[in-house]
Design a protein around this motif. Sequence first.
Motif, PDB file in Angstrom:
ATOM      1  N   ASN A  35      25.569  45.273  65.701  1.00  0.00           N
ATOM      2  CA  ASN A  35      26.176  45.120  67.022  1.00  0.00           C
ATOM      3  C   ASN A  35      27.680  45.358  66.992  1.00  0.00           C
ATOM      4  O   ASN A  35      28.346  45.218  68.007  1.00  0.00           O
ATOM      5  CB  ASN A  35      25.887  43.715  67.582  1.00  0.00           C
ATOM      6  CG  ASN A  35      24.434  43.548  67.951  1.00  0.00           C
ATOM      7  OD1 ASN A  35      23.801  44.472  68.430  1.00  0.00           O
ATOM      8  ND2 ASN A  35      23.902  42.378  67.700  1.00  0.00           N
ATOM      9  N   ALA A  36      28.199  45.719  65.838  1.00  0.00           N
ATOM     10  CA  ALA A  36      29.629  45.994  65.711  1.00  0.00           C
ATOM     11  C   ALA A  36      29.995  47.218  66.540  1.00  0.00           C
ATOM     12  O   ALA A  36      29.227  48.178  66.629  1.00  0.00           O
ATOM     13  CB  ALA A  36      29.984  46.231  64.243  1.00  0.00           C
ATOM     14  N   ALA A  41      25.314  54.262  64.319  1.00  0.00           N
ATOM     15  CA  ALA A  41      23.900  54.524  64.027  1.00  0.00           C
ATOM     16  C   ALA A  41      23.621  54.286  62.553  1.00  0.00           C
ATOM     17  O   ALA A  41      24.542  54.248  61.721  1.00  0.00           O
ATOM     18  CB  ALA A  41      23.536  55.957  64.395  1.00  0.00           C
ATOM     19  N   MET A  42      22.314  54.152  62.246  1.00  0.00           N
ATOM     20  CA  MET A  42      21.890  54.035  60.852  1.00  0.00           C
ATOM     21  C   MET A  42      20.476  54.588  60.704  1.00  0.00           C
ATOM     22  O   MET A  42      19.617  54.344  61.551  1.00  0.00           O
ATOM     23  CB  MET A  42      21.901  52.585  60.379  1.00  0.00           C
ATOM     24  CG  MET A  42      21.573  52.477  58.882  1.00  0.00           C
ATOM     25  SD  MET A  42      21.229  50.802  58.353  1.00  0.00           S
ATOM     26  CE  MET A  42      19.607  50.569  59.027  1.00  0.00           C
ATOM     27  N   TRP A  43      20.273  55.334  59.635  1.00  0.00           N
ATOM     28  CA  TRP A  43      18.963  55.843  59.251  1.00  0.00           C
ATOM     29  C   TRP A  43      18.619  55.304  57.883  1.00  0.00           C
ATOM     30  O   TRP A  43      19.461  55.272  56.990  1.00  0.00           O
ATOM     31  CB  TRP A  43      18.966  57.372  59.159  1.00  0.00           C
ATOM     32  CG  TRP A  43      18.963  58.111  60.434  1.00  0.00           C
ATOM     33  CD1 TRP A  43      17.880  58.688  61.038  1.00  0.00           C
ATOM     34  CD2 TRP A  43      20.083  58.408  61.274  1.00  0.00           C
ATOM     35  NE1 TRP A  43      18.268  59.304  62.204  1.00  0.00           N
ATOM     36  CE2 TRP A  43      19.614  59.148  62.372  1.00  0.00           C
ATOM     37  CE3 TRP A  43      21.445  58.103  61.217  1.00  0.00           C
ATOM     38  CZ2 TRP A  43      20.444  59.595  63.388  1.00  0.00           C
ATOM     39  CZ3 TRP A  43      22.274  58.544  62.232  1.00  0.00           C
ATOM     40  CH2 TRP A  43      21.770  59.276  63.295  1.00  0.00           C
ATOM     41  N   ASP A  44      17.377  54.925  57.695  1.00  0.00           N
ATOM     42  CA  ASP A  44      16.836  54.599  56.384  1.00  0.00           C
ATOM     43  C   ASP A  44      16.137  55.875  55.922  1.00  0.00           C
ATOM     44  O   ASP A  44      15.299  56.429  56.648  1.00  0.00           O
ATOM     45  CB  ASP A  44      15.847  53.445  56.507  1.00  0.00           C
ATOM     46  CG  ASP A  44      15.232  53.032  55.178  1.00  0.00           C
ATOM     47  OD1 ASP A  44      14.990  53.904  54.316  1.00  0.00           O
ATOM     48  OD2 ASP A  44      14.967  51.833  55.022  1.00  0.00           O
ATOM     49  N   ALA A  45      16.458  56.362  54.748  1.00  0.00           N
ATOM     50  CA  ALA A  45      15.891  57.629  54.267  1.00  0.00           C
ATOM     51  C   ALA A  45      14.369  57.608  54.239  1.00  0.00           C
ATOM     52  O   ALA A  45      13.733  58.650  54.389  1.00  0.00           O
ATOM     53  CB  ALA A  45      16.437  57.963  52.883  1.00  0.00           C
ATOM     54  N   ILE A  53      20.272  53.624  66.789  1.00  0.00           N
ATOM     55  CA  ILE A  53      21.374  54.414  67.345  1.00  0.00           C
ATOM     56  C   ILE A  53      21.934  53.682  68.558  1.00  0.00           C
ATOM     57  O   ILE A  53      21.202  53.382  69.489  1.00  0.00           O
ATOM     58  CB  ILE A  53      20.906  55.838  67.730  1.00  0.00           C
ATOM     59  CG1 ILE A  53      20.291  56.545  66.513  1.00  0.00           C
ATOM     60  CG2 ILE A  53      22.079  56.646  68.299  1.00  0.00           C
ATOM     61  CD1 ILE A  53      19.696  57.913  66.814  1.00  0.00           C
ATOM     62  N   ASN A  54      23.243  53.424  68.524  1.00  0.00           N
ATOM     63  CA  ASN A  54      23.905  52.690  69.602  1.00  0.00           C
ATOM     64  C   ASN A  54      24.708  53.594  70.532  1.00  0.00           C
ATOM     65  O   ASN A  54      25.541  53.099  71.287  1.00  0.00           O
ATOM     66  CB  ASN A  54      24.848  51.627  69.021  1.00  0.00           C
ATOM     67  CG  ASN A  54      24.106  50.525  68.317  1.00  0.00           C
ATOM     68  OD1 ASN A  54      22.920  50.325  68.526  1.00  0.00           O
ATOM     69  ND2 ASN A  54      24.811  49.794  67.468  1.00  0.00           N
ATOM     70  N   GLY A 162      16.169  43.546  55.166  1.00  0.00           N
ATOM     71  CA  GLY A 162      16.319  42.475  56.128  1.00  0.00           C
ATOM     72  C   GLY A 162      16.441  43.017  57.545  1.00  0.00           C
ATOM     73  O   GLY A 162      16.604  44.211  57.765  1.00  0.00           O
ATOM     74  N   GLY A 163      16.370  42.119  58.522  1.00  0.00           N
ATOM     75  CA  GLY A 163      16.523  42.505  59.928  1.00  0.00           C
ATOM     76  C   GLY A 163      17.881  43.096  60.167  1.00  0.00           C
ATOM     77  O   GLY A 163      18.763  43.059  59.319  1.00  0.00           O
ATOM     78  N   MET A 164      18.103  43.607  61.347  1.00  0.00           N
ATOM     79  CA  MET A 164      19.355  44.322  61.624  1.00  0.00           C
ATOM     80  C   MET A 164      20.120  43.714  62.788  1.00  0.00           C
ATOM     81  O   MET A 164      20.827  44.404  63.478  1.00  0.00           O
ATOM     82  CB  MET A 164      19.049  45.787  61.932  1.00  0.00           C
ATOM     83  CG  MET A 164      18.338  46.500  60.836  1.00  0.00           C
ATOM     84  SD  MET A 164      19.292  46.430  59.336  1.00  0.00           S
ATOM     85  CE  MET A 164      18.637  47.792  58.462  1.00  0.00           C
ATOM     86  N   ASP A 165      20.021  42.399  63.022  1.00  0.00           N
ATOM     87  CA  ASP A 165      20.660  41.818  64.191  1.00  0.00           C
ATOM     88  C   ASP A 165      21.649  40.715  63.866  1.00  0.00           C
ATOM     89  O   ASP A 165      22.044  39.969  64.735  1.00  0.00           O
ATOM     90  CB  ASP A 165      19.579  41.233  65.138  1.00  0.00           C
ATOM     91  CG  ASP A 165      18.698  42.316  65.698  1.00  0.00           C
ATOM     92  OD1 ASP A 165      19.189  43.434  65.858  1.00  0.00           O
ATOM     93  OD2 ASP A 165      17.527  42.031  65.958  1.00  0.00           O
ATOM     94  N   LYS A 166      22.109  40.592  62.643  1.00  0.00           N
ATOM     95  CA  LYS A 166      22.983  39.478  62.281  1.00  0.00           C
ATOM     96  C   LYS A 166      24.394  39.693  62.813  1.00  0.00           C
ATOM     97  O   LYS A 166      24.978  40.748  62.676  1.00  0.00           O
ATOM     98  CB  LYS A 166      23.042  39.313  60.777  1.00  0.00           C
ATOM     99  CG  LYS A 166      23.936  38.155  60.399  1.00  0.00           C
ATOM    100  CD  LYS A 166      23.806  37.784  58.975  1.00  0.00           C
ATOM    101  CE  LYS A 166      24.718  36.613  58.723  1.00  0.00           C
ATOM    102  NZ  LYS A 166      24.467  35.970  57.505  1.00  0.00           N
ATOM    103  N   GLU A 167      24.947  38.646  63.382  1.00  0.00           N
ATOM    104  CA  GLU A 167      26.357  38.641  63.777  1.00  0.00           C
ATOM    105  C   GLU A 167      27.177  38.382  62.528  1.00  0.00           C
ATOM    106  O   GLU A 167      26.712  37.785  61.574  1.00  0.00           O
ATOM    107  CB  GLU A 167      26.602  37.530  64.811  1.00  0.00           C
ATOM    108  CG  GLU A 167      25.818  37.702  66.089  1.00  0.00           C
ATOM    109  CD  GLU A 167      26.326  38.834  66.962  1.00  0.00           C
ATOM    110  OE1 GLU A 167      27.529  39.124  66.906  1.00  0.00           O
ATOM    111  OE2 GLU A 167      25.524  39.409  67.693  1.00  0.00           O
ATOM    112  N   LYS A 168      28.465  38.769  62.555  1.00  0.00           N
ATOM    113  CA  LYS A 168      29.278  38.506  61.368  1.00  0.00           C
ATOM    114  C   LYS A 168      29.687  37.073  61.285  1.00  0.00           C
ATOM    115  O   LYS A 168      29.584  36.294  62.156  1.00  0.00           O
ATOM    116  CB  LYS A 168      30.479  39.428  61.309  1.00  0.00           C
ATOM    117  CG  LYS A 168      31.548  39.194  62.351  1.00  0.00           C
ATOM    118  CD  LYS A 168      32.708  40.097  62.051  1.00  0.00           C
ATOM    119  CE  LYS A 168      33.818  39.815  63.058  1.00  0.00           C
ATOM    120  NZ  LYS A 168      35.012  40.454  62.786  1.00  0.00           N
TER     121      LYS A 168
END
Length: 168
Positions: A35-36, A41-45, A53-54, A162-168
């Motif tokens: 959420n930064a 965006a990020m892709w896992d190979a 994608i944001n 791990g999940g992809m929704d952690k806040e810092k």
Amino acid sequence: MELIERAPRMSTDRMYCPSTDEIIFAPGYDEIFDNAEAYIAMWDADLMGEPTINNESLETAWKKFYNEDLNEKRQAHDYIWDDFRDFLRNYDNPEWMVYECDFYGMACGPTTTTLVFVVKADTIIEEDPDYNAEEAEQELNNMTEEELTDKVLSSQINAMFGGMDKEK
């Protein structure tokens, strides 16, 4: 966009954007901070068809590329990694850059996970300034072999899957 290949160490390195003062990943983070503002965006190979994608224009371009330009190659199971990298290099946005990160670990043998990040152009990968090598070494020396194995496996699994929704 510029594409930079890196192999960050999960135990010591972080991805940091100075202009937004955001950390995208760092030691101790169980998940990637997607959420930064600096995270585009990020892709896992291993799951290229399921990126995060944001940005709407990048998402539209990706869907066209993936569904039209790569369609025949995917159906023929042709290797498409170079085409994917070319798509990112040729996407015109000078405010962004691409990090192709290989994360190495150990599970039942050596493992590698490749994550590709599109981030703000001033984002860097560096040793986390909060990392204290002496403290880390002392903590490891005080652990039993079983505790050490559990810690290493747990942190690698969380960092890679791990999940992809952690806040810092």
